[in-house]
Write a protein that holds these residues in place. Structure first.
Motif, mmCIF file in Angstrom:
data_model
loop_
_atom_site.group_PDB
_atom_site.id
_atom_site.type_symbol
_atom_site.label_atom_id
_atom_site.label_comp_id
_atom_site.label_asym_id
_atom_site.label_seq_id
_atom_site.Cartn_x
_atom_site.Cartn_y
_atom_site.Cartn_z
ATOM 1 N N GLU A 156 51.423 52.986 77.569
ATOM 2 C CA GLU A 156 51.701 52.035 78.652
ATOM 3 C C GLU A 156 53.043 51.331 78.452
ATOM 4 N N LEU A 157 53.509 51.257 77.200
ATOM 5 C CA LEU A 157 54.757 50.562 76.890
ATOM 6 C C LEU A 157 55.944 51.497 76.705
ATOM 7 N N VAL A 158 55.716 52.803 76.769
ATOM 8 C CA VAL A 158 56.772 53.771 76.447
ATOM 9 C C VAL A 158 57.337 54.394 77.715
ATOM 10 N N SER A 159 58.639 54.310 77.887
ATOM 11 C CA SER A 159 59.291 54.868 79.076
ATOM 12 C C SER A 159 59.252 56.391 79.064
ATOM 13 N N GLU A 160 59.389 56.976 80.245
ATOM 14 C CA GLU A 160 59.370 58.432 80.382
ATOM 15 C C GLU A 160 60.503 59.065 79.574
ATOM 16 N N ARG A 161 60.183 60.214 79.011
ATOM 17 C CA ARG A 161 61.137 61.066 78.288
ATOM 18 C C ARG A 161 61.781 60.364 77.086
ATOM 19 N N SER A 162 61.092 59.415 76.525
ATOM 20 C CA SER A 162 61.619 58.737 75.340
ATOM 21 C C SER A 162 61.496 59.611 74.105
ATOM 22 N N THR A 163 62.350 59.336 73.128
ATOM 23 C CA THR A 163 62.181 59.913 71.795
ATOM 24 C C THR A 163 61.401 58.892 70.962
ATOM 25 N N VAL A 164 60.389 59.370 70.257
ATOM 26 C CA VAL A 164 59.486 58.490 69.522
ATOM 27 C C VAL A 164 59.428 58.914 68.065
ATOM 28 N N CYS A 165 59.528 57.947 67.165
ATOM 29 C CA CYS A 165 59.339 58.190 65.746
ATOM 30 C C CYS A 165 58.111 57.414 65.299
ATOM 31 N N ASP A 166 57.131 58.100 64.764
ATOM 32 C CA ASP A 166 55.912 57.465 64.266
ATOM 33 C C ASP A 166 55.966 57.456 62.747
ATOM 34 N N PRO A 218 53.084 64.339 77.272
ATOM 35 C CA PRO A 218 53.883 65.517 76.918
ATOM 36 C C PRO A 218 55.352 65.402 77.303
ATOM 37 N N ASP A 219 55.718 64.360 78.062
ATOM 38 C CA ASP A 219 57.128 64.152 78.403
ATOM 39 C C ASP A 219 57.919 63.584 77.233
ATOM 40 N N LEU A 220 57.225 63.088 76.213
ATOM 41 C CA LEU A 220 57.896 62.466 75.067
ATOM 42 C C LEU A 220 58.287 63.505 74.019
ATOM 43 N N THR A 221 59.307 63.189 73.244
ATOM 44 C CA THR A 221 59.671 63.984 72.072
ATOM 45 C C THR A 221 59.297 63.144 70.853
ATOM 46 N N VAL A 222 58.342 63.633 70.072
ATOM 47 C CA VAL A 222 57.738 62.819 69.020
ATOM 48 C C VAL A 222 58.031 63.393 67.639
ATOM 49 N N THR A 223 58.462 62.524 66.730
ATOM 50 C CA THR A 223 58.682 62.880 65.331
ATOM 51 C C THR A 223 57.694 62.105 64.471
ATOM 52 N N LEU A 224 56.884 62.829 63.703
ATOM 53 C CA LEU A 224 55.898 62.217 62.824
ATOM 54 C C LEU A 224 56.485 62.148 61.413
ATOM 55 N N VAL A 225 56.647 60.960 60.881
ATOM 56 C CA VAL A 225 57.245 60.764 59.559
ATOM 57 C C VAL A 225 56.160 60.312 58.591
ATOM 58 N N GLU A 226 55.962 61.103 57.550
ATOM 59 C CA GLU A 226 54.883 60.848 56.591
ATOM 60 C C GLU A 226 55.319 61.360 55.219
ATOM 61 N N ASP A 283 64.329 56.170 70.526
ATOM 62 C CA ASP A 283 64.127 55.136 71.542
ATOM 63 C C ASP A 283 63.011 54.172 71.143
ATOM 64 N N VAL A 284 61.975 54.724 70.523
ATOM 65 C CA VAL A 284 60.806 53.925 70.152
ATOM 66 C C VAL A 284 60.377 54.308 68.743
ATOM 67 N N VAL A 285 60.034 53.307 67.931
ATOM 68 C CA VAL A 285 59.492 53.542 66.592
ATOM 69 C C VAL A 285 58.098 52.936 66.547
ATOM 70 N N THR A 286 57.073 53.761 66.329
ATOM 71 C CA THR A 286 55.688 53.298 66.350
ATOM 72 C C THR A 286 55.094 53.293 64.950
ATOM 73 N N SER A 287 53.985 52.565 64.819
ATOM 74 C CA SER A 287 53.241 52.559 63.563
ATOM 75 C C SER A 287 51.872 51.960 63.804
ATOM 76 N N ARG A 288 50.969 52.260 62.882
ATOM 77 C CA ARG A 288 49.618 51.707 62.954
ATOM 78 C C ARG A 288 49.123 51.442 61.532
ATOM 79 N N ALA A 289 48.839 50.175 61.240
ATOM 80 C CA ALA A 289 48.272 49.780 59.948
ATOM 81 C C ALA A 289 49.099 50.299 58.773
ATOM 82 N N VAL A 290 50.423 50.193 58.890
ATOM 83 C CA VAL A 290 51.314 50.680 57.830
ATOM 84 C C VAL A 290 51.637 49.584 56.824
ATOM 85 N N ALA A 291 52.019 48.397 57.325
ATOM 86 C CA ALA A 291 52.438 47.316 56.426
ATOM 87 C C ALA A 291 52.502 46.024 57.227
#
Length: 222
Positions: A69-79, A96-104, A142-150
């Motif tokens: 709901e907070l992410v604009s169309e066609r954004s690049t996302v780093c999780d 599926p319009d997003l380009t997502v990079t999962l960093v772990e 464009d967006v950097v996401t996280s969940r329960a990281v720190a």
């Protein structure tokens, strides 16, 4: 207890609730397959606990998907600290319009993520084995996401350098989100961040709703 014992004791993934169709739309079959992988391989490999299986949809899939709901169309996302793919992989399925990079950083987790991305055919998802700090000065999103990281002060040091100047950090938090912002005022100033705000997402879709702290990255200075 062996992996075979865990496999026998792990209940199957629950059926998707009615709300999932509206959130995932055409991606619902993919979300259902991911739920099955989490309930089986995710539990066996220690990425989620066996007790999480009955509440996969409410606590994990829908809870993460409404972040869109907070992410604009066609954004690049780093999780960052993606773990079992929460929220990044779920967001990629729902959007599926997003380009997502999962960093772990952990191999056993990136191995699982690579397998899931291949199994589900998610060509718009990349898995990177690294700590967030290793990408500073190398990649921006464009967006950097996280969940329960720190806690937020530490999270901002890892996340903000990965955001484009007009991008944002979006951290899934609990009911103390505003208190975390207050505790992070020094880091916000030091890092030159923009405004921080609390958003409640998924009302009427998931109970309790998802709480997200959004921090704008520093604007471009002339």
């Amino acid at each position: 207890m062996t992996s075979d014992d865990v496999s026998r004791e792990t209940p199957p993934a629950p059926s998707a609730p009615a709300e999932a169709r509206g959130v995932f739309a055409a991606g619902l079959p993919t979300a259902e397959r991911f739920a099955e992988l989490l309930a089986h391989d995710g539990v066996i490999r220690g990425l989620i606990g066996p007790r999480e299986t009955p509440r996969l949809w409410e606590r994990h899939l829908l809870n993460c998907a409404v972040l869109g709901e907070l992410v604009s169309e066609r954004s690049t996302v780093c999780d960052i600290g993606s773990g079992a793919g929460l929220p990044g992989l779920v967001l990629a399925i729902a959007r599926p319009d997003l380009t997502v990079t999962l960093v772990e950083p952990l191999l056993r987790r990136t191995t699982f993520l690579d397998e899931v991305v291949t199994t589900l055919g998610l060509g718009h998802v990349e898995v990177v084995r690294a700590r967030a700090e290793e990408l500073h000065g190398v990649r921006r999103f464009d967006v950097v996401t996280s969940r329960a990281v720190a806690p937020l002060p530490k999270l901002l040091r890892w996340s903000l350098p990965l955001a484009h100047p007009r991008g944002a950090v979006m951290a899934m938090k609990g009911s103390s989100a505003q208190e975390e912002i207050d505790d992070a005022r020094k880091q916000l100033r030091t890092l030159g961040a923009g405004p921080a705000s609390v958003h409640t997402l998924g009302i009427g879709v998931v109970d309790p709703p998802t709480i997200v702290v959004r921090v704008e990255a520093a604007p471009v200075r002339d």
